[in-house]
Scaffold this motif. Structure first.
Motif, PDB file in Angstrom:
ATOM      1  N   VAL A 182       3.873   3.752  -2.203  1.00  0.00           N
ATOM      2  CA  VAL A 182       2.796   4.318  -3.025  1.00  0.00           C
ATOM      3  C   VAL A 182       3.212   5.672  -3.584  1.00  0.00           C
ATOM      4  CG1 VAL A 182       0.460   5.249  -2.954  1.00  0.00           C
ATOM      5  CG2 VAL A 182       0.943   3.046  -1.892  1.00  0.00           C
ATOM      6  N   LEU A 183       3.800   6.507  -2.735  1.00  0.00           N
ATOM      7  CA  LEU A 183       4.196   7.852  -3.190  1.00  0.00           C
ATOM      8  C   LEU A 183       5.258   7.771  -4.283  1.00  0.00           C
ATOM      9  CD1 LEU A 183       4.321   9.734   0.240  1.00  0.00           C
ATOM     10  CD2 LEU A 183       2.492   9.743  -1.464  1.00  0.00           C
ATOM     11  N   THR A 184       6.247   6.922  -4.074  1.00  0.00           N
ATOM     12  CA  THR A 184       7.298   6.810  -5.101  1.00  0.00           C
ATOM     13  C   THR A 184       6.763   6.186  -6.385  1.00  0.00           C
ATOM     14  OG1 THR A 184       7.971   4.692  -4.116  1.00  0.00           O
ATOM     15  CG2 THR A 184       9.124   6.671  -3.368  1.00  0.00           C
ATOM     16  N   ALA A 185       5.843   5.219  -6.263  1.00  0.00           N
ATOM     17  CA  ALA A 185       5.275   4.600  -7.462  1.00  0.00           C
ATOM     18  C   ALA A 185       4.446   5.594  -8.254  1.00  0.00           C
ATOM     19  CB  ALA A 185       4.429   3.394  -7.062  1.00  0.00           C
TER      20      ALA A 185
ATOM     21  N   LEU B 205       6.418  10.336 -14.111  1.00  0.00           N
ATOM     22  CA  LEU B 205       7.618  10.614 -14.897  1.00  0.00           C
ATOM     23  C   LEU B 205       7.703   9.728 -16.136  1.00  0.00           C
ATOM     24  CD1 LEU B 205      10.258  11.079 -12.043  1.00  0.00           C
ATOM     25  CD2 LEU B 205       9.105  12.857 -13.390  1.00  0.00           C
ATOM     26  N   SER B 206       7.308   8.467 -15.988  1.00  0.00           N
ATOM     27  CA  SER B 206       7.362   7.583 -17.152  1.00  0.00           C
ATOM     28  C   SER B 206       6.374   8.026 -18.218  1.00  0.00           C
ATOM     29  CB  SER B 206       7.076   6.143 -16.727  1.00  0.00           C
ATOM     30  OG  SER B 206       5.752   6.022 -16.214  1.00  0.00           O
ATOM     31  N   GLN B 207       5.219   8.534 -17.817  1.00  0.00           N
ATOM     32  CA  GLN B 207       4.266   9.034 -18.809  1.00  0.00           C
ATOM     33  C   GLN B 207       4.821  10.258 -19.529  1.00  0.00           C
ATOM     34  OE1 GLN B 207       0.867   9.639 -16.270  1.00  0.00           O
ATOM     35  NE2 GLN B 207       0.044   7.565 -16.617  1.00  0.00           N
ATOM     36  N   LEU B 208       5.525  11.115 -18.792  1.00  0.00           N
ATOM     37  CA  LEU B 208       6.147  12.277 -19.443  1.00  0.00           C
ATOM     38  C   LEU B 208       7.245  11.855 -20.394  1.00  0.00           C
ATOM     39  CD1 LEU B 208       6.357  14.772 -16.409  1.00  0.00           C
ATOM     40  CD2 LEU B 208       4.723  14.796 -18.307  1.00  0.00           C
ATOM     41  N   ARG B 209       8.000  10.817 -20.012  1.00  0.00           N
ATOM     42  CA  ARG B 209       9.077  10.345 -20.883  1.00  0.00           C
ATOM     43  C   ARG B 209       8.510   9.757 -22.183  1.00  0.00           C
ATOM     44  NH1 ARG B 209      14.058   8.824 -19.021  1.00  0.00           N
ATOM     45  NH2 ARG B 209      13.820   6.745 -19.935  1.00  0.00           N
TER      46      ARG B 209
ATOM     47  N   VAL C 252       5.777   2.552 -18.844  1.00  0.00           N
ATOM     48  CA  VAL C 252       4.517   3.000 -18.231  1.00  0.00           C
ATOM     49  C   VAL C 252       3.747   1.819 -17.644  1.00  0.00           C
ATOM     50  CG1 VAL C 252       2.306   4.115 -18.680  1.00  0.00           C
ATOM     51  CG2 VAL C 252       4.380   4.993 -19.759  1.00  0.00           C
ATOM     52  N   VAL C 253       3.688   0.718 -18.391  1.00  0.00           N
ATOM     53  CA  VAL C 253       2.969  -0.466 -17.912  1.00  0.00           C
ATOM     54  C   VAL C 253       3.577  -0.988 -16.626  1.00  0.00           C
ATOM     55  CG1 VAL C 253       2.470  -2.883 -18.449  1.00  0.00           C
ATOM     56  CG2 VAL C 253       2.101  -1.108 -20.189  1.00  0.00           C
ATOM     57  N   ASP C 254       4.917  -1.068 -16.599  1.00  0.00           N
ATOM     58  CA  ASP C 254       5.580  -1.576 -15.396  1.00  0.00           C
ATOM     59  C   ASP C 254       5.336  -0.669 -14.197  1.00  0.00           C
ATOM     60  OD1 ASP C 254       6.516  -3.696 -16.825  1.00  0.00           O
ATOM     61  OD2 ASP C 254       8.505  -2.817 -17.204  1.00  0.00           O
ATOM     62  N   ASN C 255       5.436   0.637 -14.395  1.00  0.00           N
ATOM     63  CA  ASN C 255       5.226   1.564 -13.279  1.00  0.00           C
ATOM     64  C   ASN C 255       3.768   1.569 -12.816  1.00  0.00           C
ATOM     65  OD1 ASN C 255       7.866   2.572 -12.899  1.00  0.00           O
ATOM     66  ND2 ASN C 255       7.657   3.826 -14.743  1.00  0.00           N
ATOM     67  N   GLN C 256       2.839   1.422 -13.761  1.00  0.00           N
ATOM     68  CA  GLN C 256       1.435   1.358 -13.372  1.00  0.00           C
ATOM     69  C   GLN C 256       1.159   0.101 -12.559  1.00  0.00           C
ATOM     70  OE1 GLN C 256      -1.341   1.905 -16.577  1.00  0.00           O
ATOM     71  NE2 GLN C 256      -2.982   0.848 -15.468  1.00  0.00           N
ATOM     72  N   ARG C 257       1.759  -1.019 -12.961  1.00  0.00           N
ATOM     73  CA  ARG C 257       1.603  -2.257 -12.207  1.00  0.00           C
ATOM     74  C   ARG C 257       2.203  -2.120 -10.801  1.00  0.00           C
ATOM     75  NH1 ARG C 257       4.380  -5.334 -15.238  1.00  0.00           N
ATOM     76  NH2 ARG C 257       2.658  -5.863 -16.652  1.00  0.00           N
TER      77      ARG C 257
ATOM     78  N   ALA D 241       1.475  -1.520  -4.986  1.00  0.00           N
ATOM     79  CA  ALA D 241       1.797  -0.741  -3.789  1.00  0.00           C
ATOM     80  C   ALA D 241       0.530  -0.309  -3.057  1.00  0.00           C
ATOM     81  CB  ALA D 241       2.635   0.474  -4.170  1.00  0.00           C
ATOM     82  N   GLU D 242      -0.482   0.144  -3.806  1.00  0.00           N
ATOM     83  CA  GLU D 242      -1.728   0.567  -3.160  1.00  0.00           C
ATOM     84  C   GLU D 242      -2.448  -0.617  -2.518  1.00  0.00           C
ATOM     85  OE1 GLU D 242      -3.728   2.550  -6.351  1.00  0.00           O
ATOM     86  OE2 GLU D 242      -3.054   4.529  -5.665  1.00  0.00           O
ATOM     87  N   LEU D 243      -2.437  -1.775  -3.178  1.00  0.00           N
ATOM     88  CA  LEU D 243      -3.047  -2.962  -2.578  1.00  0.00           C
ATOM     89  C   LEU D 243      -2.295  -3.388  -1.321  1.00  0.00           C
ATOM     90  CD1 LEU D 243      -3.852  -5.100  -5.769  1.00  0.00           C
ATOM     91  CD2 LEU D 243      -5.473  -3.869  -4.311  1.00  0.00           C
ATOM     92  N   ALA D 244      -0.973  -3.307  -1.353  1.00  0.00           N
ATOM     93  CA  ALA D 244      -0.188  -3.669  -0.173  1.00  0.00           C
ATOM     94  C   ALA D 244      -0.458  -2.705   0.974  1.00  0.00           C
ATOM     95  CB  ALA D 244       1.299  -3.685  -0.519  1.00  0.00           C
TER      96      ALA D 244
END
Length: 565
Positions: free
Chosen positions: A456-459, A465-469, A480-485, A490-493
């Motif tokens: 969760v922390l790394t995601a 970072l992807s939003q900044l990029r 951004v879509v992939d990282n958000q998914r 991760a949070e559900l897991a």
């Protein structure tokens, strides 16, 4: 063996299974239920929970407002367990079965006592009768009477007898009979079987209480996970709305392609589906918990606390297995099954054994009136008779031959006892497997909680970072879509790992009878809700599409999707 001491060799050797102690030696031939091995069920609710008392058993709503939800009631895990123990109809039915078995045992013990029977024929009985006899059979001949010198004083003659009889009587009689089986071969095994069934019912109550606590805890943990899924779904939809807004703004500014907007819209649709599934699961989890708690028809429970690990299991695997063998009432029930079948076998043989009984009967009667008079007026009702009698005897009965029925029933019961022995072995293996499964699962979930929390922390950082990029123009919306998914998964897991870990702890408590749980240090949380980071974007109600194929893929406007409760 070189390099190994004698103690190490002895410990590593396989144990001779023939030397294992028998359950009948450690638990006894007829084990008794031990209520002290389990915390007793709550019987009363505190004042704050009094409005949540279960409705009457035969209550059945017949109006809409009676089943419409009027209150969402937050409950803690302790309150949920207390409500389940007080309200549960399953637990009350198990307690009723204990009372039934106790009454059956008392009925079986009564065979040691004599029986006293009172009977009466007419209290009182009035008898009025008339009878007529053939006159030819009522005539009688009176012989002649001669004097001292042989002369005939009264000649021989024939007279008519009485051929009509009249009776009127009041009659009352009573009998008191005392019977006692001095020798009854079926009495002792029948009482023993009833006593074992009573102990089985007490074991069944303890099993029902353990199962109720496990089912209630599991349902509460599932509700906590469903609440967390709703929170994650709402956060995902909110983040997707922000991504879609930014993608459209960059597309209108000419710095993005149409593909980025479409990818953001696709992710928003996925997140809305995730949220709809989470809301449905939350609603079902709430109603499932309400069913277990037998709450009033117009109240739905909610989880008052978020999902947190309960604690750490202190007992080792070997200690947990031995505790399960000692405390599991299912094994005691099977040992009692063996005893019951043996008692029934002895009772079957009693059918062809002698029975000796003592019987004493006392009778008394009284009659007022007369019978056999010449007319109704000749009956004198002041005439009476009364009397009594007493008879004491020993009675013996012995069925010498029954076609082999008693011996066949004896063998059947003995085979049933052997079946119970084999089922004991099967249950012993199953109990060990259950403990090992729960123990392994809780060890696994400890690792899963650690790995998913790191995930969760790394995601989260990857998404930031992807939003900044993307804002810097060095990446695309796909990243951004992939990282958000990935963050959502991760949070559900992580939420699922906590649920499974707490469930495995509850299962270990249920399956071992131990309370070897070291509670986690409670987290100090603020009493105010933290502010949401980033811009606040409301989640608009989703349009409800039509499931009917009207006009191809057209949809119709409907009311917004709202939670059921």
């Amino acid at each position: 063996m070189p390099g190994h001491s004698e103690e190490q060799v002895t410990e590593s050797a396989l144990i001779d299974q023939a030397t294992l102690p028998l359950a009948t030696d450690t638990k006894g031939q007829r084990p008794k239920a031990d209520p002290d091995a389990l915390a007793p069920a709550a019987t009363d609710l505190p004042e704050s929970l009094q409005p949540l008392t279960a409705p009457p058993p035969l209550a059945l709503p017949d109006q809409l407002q009676q089943v419409r939800i009027h209150e969402l009631r937050p409950l803690t895990l302790e309150e949920v367990l207390q409500l389940a123990e007080v309200n549960s109809p399953v637990l009350k039915a198990a307690a009723s079965q204990v009372d039934q078995a106790k009454s059956s045992l008392r009925a079986a013990i009564s065979s040691w006592y004599p029986t006293v029977d009172l009977s009466a024929n007419g209290l009182p009985q009035y008898l009025k009768s008339y009878s007529f006899r053939n006159p030819d059979f009522t005539k009688r001949t009176i012989p002649a009477v001669t004097g001292p010198f042989g002369q005939v004083v009264t000649p021989e003659r024939t007279v008519d007898g009485q051929n009509e009889f009249y009776s009127k009587q009041w009659r009352a009689d009573a009998n008191v009979s005392v019977s006692w089986n001095i020798i009854d071969p079926s009495r002792v095994p029948e009482i023993a079987a009833a006593r074992d069934r009573f102990e089985q019912s007490r074991d069944a109550y303890l099993i029902a209480l353990r199962d109720l606590r496990l089912d209630t805890s599991t349902a509460y943990f599932s509700l906590q996970e469903a609440d967390e899924a709703v929170r994650i779904g709402q956060a995902s939809v909110r983040a997707s709305l922000i991504s879609l807004r930014d993608a459209r703004a960059r597309f209108n500014a000419g710095v993005n392609m149409k593909l980025d907007v479409l990818e953001a819209e696709t992710q928003l649709a996925d997140d809305r589906k995730l949220l709809a599934d989470a809301l449905a699961r939350q609603n079902f989890s709430r109603r499932n918990l309400a069913s277990l708690l037998s709450l009033p028809q117009d109240i739905t429970p909610t989880a008052a606390t978020p999902a947190r690990p309960l604690g750490l299991w202190q007992a080792s695997l070997q200690e947990s297995i031995l505790a399960a063998y000692n405390y599991r009432e299912e094994l005691d029930q099977l040992i009692l099954d063996i005893s019951i079948n043996n008692s029934e076998a002895n009772a079957s043989l009693a059918a062809v054994q002698p029975v000796l009984s003592f019987v004493n009967t006392t009778s008394t009667f009284r009659e007022d009136g007369q019978g056999g008079t010449k007319s109704w007026s000749a009956v004198d009702m002041d005439d009476y008779r009364w009397g009594w009698d007493n008879a004491t005897s020993l009675r013996a009965s012995w069925r010498l031959f029954d076609g082999g029925r008693a011996r066949a029933n004896y063998k059947r019961s003995k085979h049933a006892a052997e079946e119970s022995r084999q089922r004991f072995a099967s249950s012993r293996n199953r109990i060990r497997l259950e403990v090992e499964e729960s123990f392994i699962n809780q060890r696994k979930e400890i690792q899963n909680i650690e790995t998913t929390s790191s995930r969760v922390l790394t995601a989260r950082e990857s998404l930031r970072l992807s939003q900044l990029r993307v804002q810097a123009g060095v990446s695309t919306q796909r990243e951004v879509v992939d990282n958000q998914r990935d963050l959502t998964r991760a949070e559900l897991a992580y939420a699922q790992a906590i649920n499974l870990y707490n469930t495995s702890l509850a299962q270990l408590r249920r399956r071992t009878g131990l309370d070897a749980l070291e509670l986690c240090t409670p987290v100090s949380l603020s009493g105010t809700k933290p502010e949401t980071q980033g811009p606040s974007i409301p989640i608009e109600p989703t349009r409800l599409p039509s499931v009917c194929p009207v006009g191809g893929l057209a949809t119709v406007e409907a009311s917004p999707v709202q939670p059921l409760w």
